[in-house]
Every structure is written in C-alpha cells, then in structure tokens.
Write an enzyme that holds these catalytic residues in place. Structure first.
Site, PDB file in Angstrom:
ATOM      1  N   ASP A   1       7.078   3.853   3.536  1.00 20.96           N
ATOM      2  CA  ASP A   1       7.339   4.999   4.409  1.00 20.96           C
ATOM      3  C   ASP A   1       8.818   4.972   4.788  1.00 20.96           C
ATOM      4  O   ASP A   1       9.661   5.456   4.041  1.00 20.96           O
ATOM      5  CB  ASP A   1       6.390   4.853   5.613  1.00 20.96           C
ATOM      6  CG  ASP A   1       6.368   6.049   6.519  1.00 20.96           C
ATOM      7  OD1 ASP A   1       6.822   7.125   6.113  1.00 20.96           O
ATOM      8  OD2 ASP A   1       5.884   5.920   7.661  1.00 20.96           O
TER       9      ASP A   1
ATOM     10  N   ASP B   1      -5.498   2.276   7.003  1.00 21.08           N
ATOM     11  CA  ASP B   1      -6.310   2.474   8.206  1.00 21.08           C
ATOM     12  C   ASP B   1      -5.655   3.402   9.221  1.00 21.08           C
ATOM     13  O   ASP B   1      -4.462   3.708   9.147  1.00 21.08           O
ATOM     14  CB  ASP B   1      -6.531   1.131   8.908  1.00 21.08           C
ATOM     15  CG  ASP B   1      -5.281   0.669   9.664  1.00 21.08           C
ATOM     16  OD1 ASP B   1      -4.190   0.679   9.059  1.00 21.08           O
ATOM     17  OD2 ASP B   1      -5.392   0.333  10.854  1.00 21.08           O
TER      18      ASP B   1
ATOM     19  N   ASP C   1       0.821  -1.209   0.000  1.00 21.27           N
ATOM     20  CA  ASP C   1       0.000   0.000   0.000  1.00 21.27           C
ATOM     21  C   ASP C   1       0.858   1.264   0.000  1.00 21.27           C
ATOM     22  O   ASP C   1       0.701   2.141  -0.826  1.00 21.27           O
ATOM     23  CB  ASP C   1      -0.996  -0.002   1.181  1.00 21.27           C
ATOM     24  CG  ASP C   1      -0.328  -0.247   2.537  1.00 21.27           C
ATOM     25  OD1 ASP C   1       0.906  -0.434   2.595  1.00 21.27           O
ATOM     26  OD2 ASP C   1      -1.052  -0.252   3.542  1.00 21.27           O
TER      27      ASP C   1
END
Ligand code: 5GP
Length: 185
Positions: free
Chosen positions: A107, A163, A104
């Site tokens: 980072d 989320d 997703d």
C-alpha cells in the site's frame, strides 16, 4: 441454518477464487524457472500472507523452505500509521540464502521498505519480493515488486488472508469491504 454474515459485508468481489489461483500458478511457474538450480527461502509476512504463501509454495518445483515475520500494521484502523515494528522476528538465519519476501498487499510501501532493509542487513545471497496485491496510488516509499499478482484500485479489500479487525481472512476471494463496516467512504 445460520446465514453467512461475512459475504453480506462485501460490496463487490474484486478477484474471484479462480482468478487468484490461476495467477498464483503462473507466479509459481515463473519463480521456479527464475530460481532453477537454486534453493529458495520464502519469508511470509504474518498474518495476511499466510494463505498466499501456502498456495504459492505448492506451485514451486524447486527446493524451498519458509519462515515468518510479523510486523505491526493497521490493527483496528484501515489507515497506515507509518509506525512499523517487529512483533515476531525470523526463526532462522538468512545468511547466504536466496530470500523471497511474500507479502499480501503493498500500500504505502512503508512495511515492505522496513522489511527489505532488515533482511538486506542480514547478508542474504539475494532478496526479491513477491506480492499478491499492489495499490500503487497510495505509495509513499518506492519499493520494487519483482513478482506481482494483481494491481488493484485504492479501495480497502479483505479476504484470502486479508482482514478487517481480524475478520474476513477466510473468504476464498478478495472483496471490497462495505465502507459502512469500517466507517470509511
Ligand atoms: P503499507 O505499509 O504498504 O502501507 O501496508 C501494508 C500492510 O497494510 C499490508 O500488509 C496489510 O496488512 C495492510 N493493508 C494495506 N491495504 C490494505 C487493504 O486494502 N486491506 C487490508 N485488509 N489490509 C491492507
């Protein structure tokens, strides 16, 4: 009628549903061309990549299969702990397969680096990475992303699978979460 609280927790929409879907169609076409004549084994990183993998797979025109891996990440916190461990391993062998890791968001890069090392140790024919989002400002470990949806600023985002405390995954867009929701700045 009950109002939709989820949207009210979003400070701004960063990527609309249309932008996301258009880009995924482009990625699907590019990946299908690159792997023409081959079979592709997609490995989705649970749980955030579920929507992305499902939509991407529908744009692939080559034969493909999928499996999933779950890695411990932020939990209730929005800062990377650096602690990475397997919660759910792959079901199938990847030996001799052309593997595409579907993530997703990248980072710090710690999660992807861990997964890449794990996958490479199992002798696949090839390994590439497809990530929907990249936050390069926070990178700690350099990782190569072969197929990227969007580069985004260093803000905590939710929606389209992503989320906060298990909420907001069902938003069809990617939005910036209001900092007061998670106590951030
Ligand atoms: P990394 O190991 O690269 O620091 O983190 C990767 C994982 O952290 C992602 O798979 C995702 O679960 C989580 N993460 C990183 N940034 C964000 C963000 O802005 N929003 C959400 N919801 N999760 C994030």
């Amino acid at each position: 009628m009950v109002s939709n609280d989820l949207h009210r927790d979003i400070e701004a929409v960063l990527l609309t549903e249309e932008q996301i879907q258009r880009r995924i169609a482009e990625l699907g076409a590019q990946i299908s061309a690159d792997y023409a004549g081959k079979e592709l084994h997609l490995i989705g990183v649970l749980r955030g990549a579920v929507m992305f993998l499902a939509d991407l797979m529908r744009h692939l025109t080559i034969p493909c299969s999928c499996d999933f891996i779950a890695i411990a990440s932020y939990g209730m916190d929005t800062k990377s702990s650096g602690v990475v461990r397997i919660l759910k391993d792959l079901d199938d062998s990847i030996q001799g397969k052309h593997v595409l890791i579907v993530e997703d968001i990248v980072d710090t890069g710690l999660t992807l680096n861990y997964i890449l090392n794990l996958i490479r140790s199992r002798n696949p024919a090839s390994v590439r990475v497809c990530a929907l989002l990249d936050k390069p400002e926070r990178r700690i470990v350099p990782v190569e992303i072969h197929y990227l949806g969007f580069t985004i600023p260093n803000r905590f985002v939710v929606g389209y699978g992503l989320d906060y405390a298990q909420k907001y995954r069902n938003l069809p867009y990617i939005g910036i979460l209001r900092p007061e929701i998670y106590g951030g700045v």
